[in-house]
Design a protein around this motif. Structure first.
Motif, PDB file in Angstrom:
ATOM      1  N   SER A 217      -0.181   1.167  -0.027  1.00  0.00           N
ATOM      2  CA  SER A 217       0.826   0.356   1.037  1.00  0.00           C
ATOM      3  C   SER A 217       1.465   1.698   1.494  1.00  0.00           C
ATOM      4  CB  SER A 217       1.654  -0.482   0.704  1.00  0.00           C
ATOM      5  OG  SER A 217       2.525  -0.086  -0.509  1.00  0.00           O
TER       6      SER A 217
ATOM      7  N   ARG B 169     -12.783   6.642   0.366  1.00  0.00           N
ATOM      8  CA  ARG B 169     -11.610   6.130   0.946  1.00  0.00           C
ATOM      9  C   ARG B 169     -12.035   5.323   1.988  1.00  0.00           C
ATOM     10  NH1 ARG B 169      -7.399  10.568   2.209  1.00  0.00           N
ATOM     11  NH2 ARG B 169      -6.378   9.127   3.300  1.00  0.00           N
ATOM     12  N   ASN B 170     -11.236   4.076   2.362  1.00  0.00           N
ATOM     13  CA  ASN B 170     -11.134   3.565   3.560  1.00  0.00           C
ATOM     14  C   ASN B 170      -9.852   3.340   4.119  1.00  0.00           C
ATOM     15  OD1 ASN B 170     -11.335   1.349   5.258  1.00  0.00           O
ATOM     16  ND2 ASN B 170     -13.220   0.701   4.595  1.00  0.00           N
ATOM     17  N   ASP B 171      -9.387   4.234   4.865  1.00  0.00           N
ATOM     18  CA  ASP B 171      -7.930   4.116   5.692  1.00  0.00           C
ATOM     19  C   ASP B 171      -7.898   2.838   6.348  1.00  0.00           C
ATOM     20  OD1 ASP B 171      -7.525   7.651   6.167  1.00  0.00           O
ATOM     21  OD2 ASP B 171      -7.936   6.472   4.313  1.00  0.00           O
ATOM     22  N   VAL B 172      -8.649   2.039   6.678  1.00  0.00           N
ATOM     23  CA  VAL B 172      -8.450   0.873   7.542  1.00  0.00           C
ATOM     24  C   VAL B 172      -7.982  -0.220   6.355  1.00  0.00           C
ATOM     25  CG1 VAL B 172      -9.504  -1.013   8.796  1.00  0.00           C
ATOM     26  CG2 VAL B 172     -10.172   1.496   9.444  1.00  0.00           C
ATOM     27  N   LYS B 173      -9.051  -0.120   5.165  1.00  0.00           N
ATOM     28  CA  LYS B 173      -8.645  -1.147   4.277  1.00  0.00           C
ATOM     29  C   LYS B 173      -7.479  -0.482   3.290  1.00  0.00           C
ATOM     30  CE  LYS B 173     -13.154  -3.312   4.047  1.00  0.00           C
ATOM     31  NZ  LYS B 173     -14.255  -3.457   2.977  1.00  0.00           N
ATOM     32  N   ARG B 174      -6.941   0.725   3.525  1.00  0.00           N
ATOM     33  CA  ARG B 174      -5.954   1.315   2.743  1.00  0.00           C
ATOM     34  C   ARG B 174      -6.538   1.399   1.159  1.00  0.00           C
ATOM     35  NH1 ARG B 174      -2.037   2.256   5.940  1.00  0.00           N
ATOM     36  NH2 ARG B 174      -0.785   2.775   4.375  1.00  0.00           N
ATOM     37  N   THR B 175      -7.676   1.740   0.801  1.00  0.00           N
ATOM     38  CA  THR B 175      -8.088   1.780  -0.392  1.00  0.00           C
ATOM     39  C   THR B 175      -8.739   2.940  -0.828  1.00  0.00           C
ATOM     40  OG1 THR B 175     -10.127   0.920   0.158  1.00  0.00           O
ATOM     41  CG2 THR B 175      -8.373  -0.718  -0.579  1.00  0.00           C
TER      42      THR B 175
ATOM     43  N   ASP C  67     -11.536   4.285  -4.014  1.00  0.00           N
ATOM     44  CA  ASP C  67     -12.190   3.864  -5.202  1.00  0.00           C
ATOM     45  C   ASP C  67     -13.030   4.930  -5.715  1.00  0.00           C
ATOM     46  OD1 ASP C  67     -13.537   0.907  -3.258  1.00  0.00           O
ATOM     47  OD2 ASP C  67     -11.604   1.373  -4.009  1.00  0.00           O
TER      48      ASP C  67
ATOM     49  N   SER D 281     -10.324   0.599  -8.313  1.00  0.00           N
ATOM     50  CA  SER D 281      -9.797   0.593  -6.906  1.00  0.00           C
ATOM     51  C   SER D 281      -8.430   0.551  -6.783  1.00  0.00           C
ATOM     52  CB  SER D 281     -10.235  -0.680  -6.451  1.00  0.00           C
ATOM     53  OG  SER D 281      -9.897  -0.751  -4.732  1.00  0.00           O
TER      54      SER D 281
ATOM     55  N   ALA E 192      -5.280   0.182  -4.345  1.00  0.00           N
ATOM     56  CA  ALA E 192      -4.654  -0.259  -2.801  1.00  0.00           C
ATOM     57  C   ALA E 192      -3.480   0.615  -2.602  1.00  0.00           C
ATOM     58  CB  ALA E 192      -4.409  -1.787  -3.045  1.00  0.00           C
TER      59      ALA E 192
END
Length: 119
Positions: A25, A71-77, A79, A21, A23
């Motif tokens: 910012s 990818r999850n642009d809400v969680k900003r990740t 994987d 994963s 993360a």
């Protein structure tokens, strides 16, 4: 500018799975192509997989059918699910965020996470 922090590396046996994963910012993540690269000892860094904000994916031939990037642009990740791991997958894995108007291997890099696959 995007900052990246990877996690999830480790030591596994051949045939097992790992999930990496990353993360992210920073602002406007949707403007970036997110990806994973890897570097084995004594070798150059190589492409593994990328995913655009549209969801379009691209994989290296060596990992097709075994690895899945998401990818999850809400969680900003972003994987990387790695299945059926092989000893040749052993490397330091790096997360990358590349502005979509630049060609690879531009952009920001994480610090890397080690993946070791024993035979």
């Amino acid at each position: 500018q995007v900052q990246l922090v990877e996690s999830g590396g480790g030591l596994v046996q051949a045939g097992e799975s790992l999930r990496l994963s990353c993360a992210a910012s920073g602002r406007n993540l949707s403007l970036y192509v997110l990806g994973w690269y890897r570097q084995a000892p004594g070798k150059e860094r190589e492409f593994v997989a990328v995913i655009a904000s549209s969801g379009s994916r691209n994989y290296a031939d060596s990992v097709k059918g075994r690895f899945t990037i998401s990818r999850n642009d809400v969680k900003r990740t972003v994987d990387l699910q790695m299945n059926s791991l092989k000893p040749e997958d052993t490397a330091t894995y790096y997360c990358n965020a590349r502005p979509r108007w630049l060609n690879p291997p531009a952009g920001q890099w994480g610090q890397g996470t080690q993946v070791t696959v024993s035979a």
